[in-house]
Design an enzyme around this catalytic site. Structure first.
Site, PDB file in Angstrom:
ATOM      1  N   CYS A  85       1.459  48.264 -22.478  1.00 46.47           N
ATOM      2  CA  CYS A  85       2.419  49.484 -22.563  1.00 46.47           C
ATOM      3  C   CYS A  85       2.685  49.712 -23.727  1.00 46.47           C
ATOM      4  O   CYS A  85       2.834  49.074 -24.940  1.00 46.47           O
ATOM      5  CB  CYS A  85       3.627  48.450 -22.102  1.00 46.47           C
ATOM      6  SG  CYS A  85       5.252  49.552 -22.438  1.00 46.47           S
TER       7      CYS A  85
ATOM      8  N   CYS B 282       6.042  48.868 -25.969  1.00 48.32           N
ATOM      9  CA  CYS B 282       6.238  47.365 -26.517  1.00 48.32           C
ATOM     10  C   CYS B 282       5.950  47.296 -27.971  1.00 48.32           C
ATOM     11  O   CYS B 282       5.169  48.071 -28.450  1.00 48.32           O
ATOM     12  CB  CYS B 282       5.452  46.292 -25.616  1.00 48.32           C
ATOM     13  SG  CYS B 282       6.176  46.039 -23.987  1.00 48.32           S
TER      14      CYS B 282
ATOM     15  N   HIS C 162       9.579  44.326 -22.237  1.00 46.82           N
ATOM     16  CA  HIS C 162       9.003  45.174 -21.469  1.00 46.82           C
ATOM     17  C   HIS C 162       9.770  45.448 -19.932  1.00 46.82           C
ATOM     18  O   HIS C 162       9.952  46.600 -19.752  1.00 46.82           O
ATOM     19  CB  HIS C 162       7.505  44.814 -21.172  1.00 46.82           C
ATOM     20  CG  HIS C 162       6.921  45.777 -20.137  1.00 46.82           C
ATOM     21  ND1 HIS C 162       6.542  47.008 -20.482  1.00 46.82           N
ATOM     22  CD2 HIS C 162       6.397  45.574 -18.801  1.00 46.82           C
ATOM     23  CE1 HIS C 162       5.904  47.638 -19.404  1.00 46.82           C
ATOM     24  NE2 HIS C 162       5.797  46.965 -18.535  1.00 46.82           N
TER      25      HIS C 162
ATOM     26  N   ASN D  86      15.969  59.122 -17.325  1.00 43.80           N
ATOM     27  CA  ASN D  86      15.400  59.248 -16.128  1.00 43.80           C
ATOM     28  C   ASN D  86      14.885  57.865 -15.870  1.00 43.80           C
ATOM     29  O   ASN D  86      14.208  57.207 -16.680  1.00 43.80           O
ATOM     30  CB  ASN D  86      14.040  60.368 -16.177  1.00 43.80           C
ATOM     31  CG  ASN D  86      14.534  61.667 -16.534  1.00 43.80           C
ATOM     32  OD1 ASN D  86      15.534  62.052 -16.234  1.00 43.80           O
ATOM     33  ND2 ASN D  86      13.580  62.327 -16.904  1.00 43.80           N
TER      34      ASN D  86
ATOM     35  N   HIS E 117       8.832  50.632 -19.360  1.00 44.45           N
ATOM     36  CA  HIS E 117       9.606  49.919 -20.100  1.00 44.45           C
ATOM     37  C   HIS E 117      11.088  50.652 -20.332  1.00 44.45           C
ATOM     38  O   HIS E 117      11.198  51.764 -20.499  1.00 44.45           O
ATOM     39  CB  HIS E 117       8.816  50.119 -21.697  1.00 44.45           C
ATOM     40  CG  HIS E 117       9.213  49.288 -22.640  1.00 44.45           C
ATOM     41  ND1 HIS E 117       8.587  48.184 -23.275  1.00 44.45           N
ATOM     42  CD2 HIS E 117      10.461  49.310 -23.343  1.00 44.45           C
ATOM     43  CE1 HIS E 117       9.260  47.531 -24.028  1.00 44.45           C
ATOM     44  NE2 HIS E 117      10.363  48.292 -24.345  1.00 44.45           N
TER      45      HIS E 117
ATOM     46  N   HIS F  62      13.832  52.683 -21.304  1.00 40.04           N
ATOM     47  CA  HIS F  62      14.002  53.562 -22.330  1.00 40.04           C
ATOM     48  C   HIS F  62      14.824  54.887 -21.992  1.00 40.04           C
ATOM     49  O   HIS F  62      14.798  55.150 -20.794  1.00 40.04           O
ATOM     50  CB  HIS F  62      12.507  54.204 -23.014  1.00 40.04           C
ATOM     51  CG  HIS F  62      11.856  54.810 -22.218  1.00 40.04           C
ATOM     52  ND1 HIS F  62      11.199  54.375 -20.865  1.00 40.04           N
ATOM     53  CD2 HIS F  62      11.581  56.260 -21.861  1.00 40.04           C
ATOM     54  CE1 HIS F  62      10.327  55.454 -20.470  1.00 40.04           C
ATOM     55  NE2 HIS F  62      10.882  56.619 -20.947  1.00 40.04           N
TER      56      HIS F  62
ATOM     57  N   GLN G 281      15.742  59.194 -23.273  1.00 38.11           N
ATOM     58  CA  GLN G 281      15.092  60.317 -24.123  1.00 38.11           C
ATOM     59  C   GLN G 281      16.096  61.384 -24.911  1.00 38.11           C
ATOM     60  O   GLN G 281      17.208  61.282 -24.232  1.00 38.11           O
ATOM     61  CB  GLN G 281      14.083  61.097 -23.105  1.00 38.11           C
ATOM     62  CG  GLN G 281      12.999  60.450 -22.535  1.00 38.11           C
ATOM     63  CD  GLN G 281      12.058  61.436 -21.862  1.00 38.11           C
ATOM     64  OE1 GLN G 281      11.504  62.213 -22.456  1.00 38.11           O
ATOM     65  NE2 GLN G 281      12.034  61.134 -20.600  1.00 38.11           N
TER      66      GLN G 281
END
Lengths: 329, 56
Positions: A32, A35, A96, A136, A147, A149, A151
């Protein structure tokens, strides 16, 4: 290549970003890029071996601080601009696996502080007019990295949806002298049927005009324009209500519900937007546990949403979903 | 909330910002209702199946 092309019929910018075709697509869990970089392991996007919260500039950005020259020349009809701006990734956790719903409200509160800092820092750039914070979640939304997250897009213009909300808010202010979303909140509180949860500072509801079946909006009770307007206590309150909604979503059908979460707040172009009102909107794509709501012909081609459900019924369903909530008189 | 940040530049020129927090200061200035909400939700931090509760 990356550039802004003007859509003369819709009067809005389209971003072309051909390099994004090469972006990482569902890498294996043990490879990933989000990570932390481990001793002897492959280098990821985060060189440190641990972190709390991290933001970094997207490797495949739609907008760039130093954008390339447009690939083609524009005309009077077909205007073109360099794709100036910033695209950042916000990592919620070094772990993760997991989702925002699984974070504690304290952790979500820290994320809100990071959002606030990024809003201020990116909004201060002279070529940035609007800082758009969003998440999203889920492959149904097109997420290519699992993972946890979010934006941030720092646009060199005010996005059309925000522009429309700003215009409606200003029109209402000029007509009544009041804030449109303050009036919407007052009407929702008075009616009560579409409320989902609330606390001292914030209210979560499915608005009268919801386009998606489980479209929850979170609004501050007080008139606030953007994240920096909130006290630490209000941020903590917002984190608590976000947590409640996220857990309800995951408990609705017993699986981690995909969604788009978007933050609407004041532009950063230096103008006065005191008629606007901060809020967060969620668009989960599911209309039942097995069926997706598609943006098909009417939605995509005509801009007319068809909601197969009633906001009043879906709000009641979410209130009954753990953690149960109820409308207070 | 006590937050510190460290800005670094990656080899390819992209910025990365590390944020860290004082783990014991986040509840300062926390209103009573928000504190109650958090206490109720601690049960769900890992399972996402929280104890039945009522939020007002």
């Amino acid at each position: 290549m990356s550039e802004l092309r003007w859509h003369p019929l819709l009067e809005q910018w389209v971003i072309t970003a051909t390099h994004r075709q090469e972006r990482t697509f569902f890498p294996p869990d043990d490879y990933c890029p989000l990570c932390p970089t481990k001793d002897g392991g492959f280098p990821t996007e985060v060189p440190e071996d641990d972190y709390e919260l991290v933001t970094f500039e997207n490797k495949f950005p739609s907008l760039q601080r130093v954008p390339p020259a447009p690939a083609v020349e524009g005309t009077d009809l077909y205007r073109i601009r360099p794709a100036a701006g910033v695209c950042e990734v916000v990592l919620y956790s070094p772990e993760h696996m997991g989702t925002l719903a699984e974070k504690s409200a304290e952790d979500i509160s820290r994320l809100i502080h990071v959002w606030t800092d990024r809003y201020l820092e990116l909004g201060a750039l002279d070529y940035v007019d609007y800082v758009f914070i969003f998440e999203n979640k889920g492959k149904e939304i097109g997420v290519t990295l699992t993972h946890p997250h979010g934006q941030i897009y720092a646009y060199p213009f005010i996005p059309p949806v925000i522009e429309k909300e700003l215009a409606a808010s200003l029109k209402h202010k000029n007509k009544t002298g009041r804030c449109l979303l303050c009036d919407i909140l007052a009407e929702e509180l008075k009616d009560g049927r579409r409320l989902v949860a609330q606390n001292e500072h914030f209210v979560a509801l499915i608005p009268f005009y919801a386009r998606y079946p489980y479209e929850v909006h979170i609004l501050p009770r007080e008139h606030r324009l953007s994240l920096p307007d909130f006290s630490d206590g209000e941020k903590f309150s917002l984190a608590g209500l976000l947590k409640t909604i996220l857990v309800k979503y995951d408990n609705l059908w017993g699986f981690s519900l995909p969604y788009m979460m978007v933050i609407h707040q004041s532009p950063t172009n230096g103008e006065d937007y005191c008629h606007y009102h901060f809020h967060i909107e969620f668009y989960p794509p599911y209309r039942t546990a097995e069926k997706l709501k598609y943006l098909a012909g009417s939605e995509s081609g005509a801009g007319v949403f068809i909601n197969d459900t009633l906001a009043e019924e879906k709000a009641a369903e979410l209130r009954e979903t753990e953690p149960k909530t109820r409308v207070e008189d | 909330m006590s937050m510190t940040k460290r800005i670094e530049t990656k080899p390819d020129g992209r910025l990365i910002v590390y944020y860290s927090f004082n783990r014991h200061s986040s509840k300062t200035d926390c209103p009573k209702s928000a504190e109650q909400t958090i206490q109720g939700q601690r049960h769900s931090d890992t399972s996402t199946k929280p104890e039945r509760k009522r939020i007002v």
